[in-house]
Design an enzyme around this catalytic site. Structure first.
Site: not given
Ligand code: PLP
Length: 421
Positions: A349-350, A238, A322, A318, A282-283
């Site tokens: 077509c959106e 996150g 969002y 995205r 991840g992000r």
């Molecule tokens: C999506 C998710 C992540 C990764 O989130 P990022 O925003 O990409 O860092 C990590 N843990 C869980 C449980 C997730 O659902």
């Protein structure tokens, strides 16, 4: 402020157009590696302490960029992998990742997925108290190590993407998590972890320090009430990235120092040291180092000015999903003044198939190459086939500057493969 640079030029794209036609996602190996080192380095106080060798690990959230080539290089940089599905577990297996290098953080999980996670020796992170019995029934007995996902509910304020914890479908309540540890201890589970994920794309560094405080305090309570010494806390993923030029990236040194202070205050006096600290970002690991490279097919002037690309929302949803901002650079016009205002669109077509609305950009021509920034996480992986749109290739910009296709683009045969004619 973040300087929105692109690692390639217009002539680079043209030079490779014949073998690697647009659109494609391009991932910059050099910066992904450098960033992985920055993340690991920021938490070196955890890893370097004698009592806790290897005490910090980021488990890369596979869903952000599920490509073996990327996973391999992150593995080389010392990352583990956070999986949430059977397919993500299978990807890890295919590249030889096993055991506690895998964190299995799922929800609404099938028996088959738990069986797969257990067979690989992954750390299983349960989403609900009812899954203790479900897992025991599935596997015949509980594993030696279990982790639980905590949802603080009204005790914590939410964040924009994930929303208020009380409204979130994830995790155990506070009462349930204490009960869960007690039950599992009785059932012979020996090792425990504690997890939460209460934010997504969060740019406030203090949010993560507060998350650590919340987990540290809960770990102390678990020790005092149940006599269980939790082995690791998982602060979740996150951490946000600066999608907008005016955003600043999260200072991990600041986050780490804040957490270290709390560790000394809360964990050490309780005899809970050594406690490993893990995350599952991840992000922030790959997001800023991915680029959607796409070409202008058409210009259209009606009530507004439209730029029509060869990429669509199927390549990056995205913005449509969002309303997310993704910065756009017109290659070859990096230093031109933004004199025009466009809606930058794809061909679905959106009407929400727009990468940008009312965006000020340099004057654009047909055949110009646009780079859409920050597509290295939750970009290609969120893609879909609506309108028969085929998903694009993924290309790794290697250390020597040469491209390597790490996923070919889909063909009509791929698209029709599951159909009966
Ligand atoms: C999506 C998710 C992540 C990764 O989130 P990022 O925003 O990409 O860092 C990590 N843990 C869980 C449980 C997730 O659902």
């Amino acid at each position: 402020m973040t300087d929105k640079q692109v690692p390639i030029t217009k002539s680079w794209v043209e030079e490779h157009q014949a073998t690697i036609p647009t659109p494609y996602h391009l991932y910059d190996e050099r910066n992904i590696r450098e960033n992985a080192r920055y993340v690991n380095g920021a938490f070196s106080w955890v890893s370097n302490s004698e009592a806790k060798p290897g005490g910090f690990k980021n488990y890369f959230a596979v869903k952000a960029l599920p490509n073996p080539a990327i996973m391999r290089l992150l593995q080389e940089e010392g990352m583990g992998f956070d999986c949430s599905s059977g397919a993500e577990l299978a990807l890890c297996e295919r590249i030889g990742v096993r055991g506690e290098e895998i964190m299995f953080t799922s929800n609404d999980t099938t028996r088959e997925e738990y069986e797969k996670a257990a067979a690989l020796g992954a750390i299983i992170n349960l989403d609900d108290i009812s899954h203790i019995a479900f897992l025991e029934k599935t596997l015949g007995s509980l594993p030696e190590l279990l982790c639980f996902r905590y949802n603080p509910g009204p005790l914590r304020e939410g964040n924009v993407i994930i929303g208020r914890p009380e409204e979130a479908k994830y995790g155990f309540t506070r009462d349930q998590i204490l009960k869960g540890y007690e039950i599992c201890k009785q059932k012979g589970v020996k090792r425990f972890g504690l997890h939460t994920m209460v934010a997504s794309n969060e740019l406030d560094p203090d949010y993560f320090i507060e998350t650590a405080r919340m987990l540290f305090e809960l770990a102390v309570e678990v020790k005092q009430t149940l006599g269980i010494s939790i082995e690791f806390v998982n602060l979740g993923g996150g951490i946000g990235i600066p999608y907008k030029p005016e955003d600043t990236r999260v200072d991990l040194e600041y986050v780490s120092t804040g957490i270290e202070t709390l560790y000394e205050q809360i964990i050490v006096p309780e005899g809970l040291h050594p406690l490993r600290i893990v995350m599952e970002n991840g992000r922030m690991i790959t997001g800023p180092y991915g680029y959607l490279v796409t070409r202008v097919l058409h210009l259209k002037n009606t009530y507004k000015s439209y730029v029509g690309l060869d990429a669509s929302m199927a390549n990056l949803m995205r913005p449509g999903m969002y309303g997310a901002y993704h910065h756009i650079t017109v290659l070859g016009k990096e230093h031109s003044e933004p004199t025009s205002v466009y809606d930058v669109t794809g061909s679905l077509c959106e009407n929400n198939d727009k990468f940008a609305i009312d965006r000020s950009l340099p004057s654009i021509g047909v055949d110009d190459v646009l780079v859409i920034h920050d597509t290295g996480a939750h970009g290609h992986s969120m893609g879909f086939n609506y309108n028969g749109k085929l998903r694009s290739a993924e290309v790794l910009l290697q250390m020597d500057g040469s491209p390597r296709v790490i996923r070919r683009k889909e063909t009509l045969e791929d698209y029709f493969a599951t159909l009966e004619f």
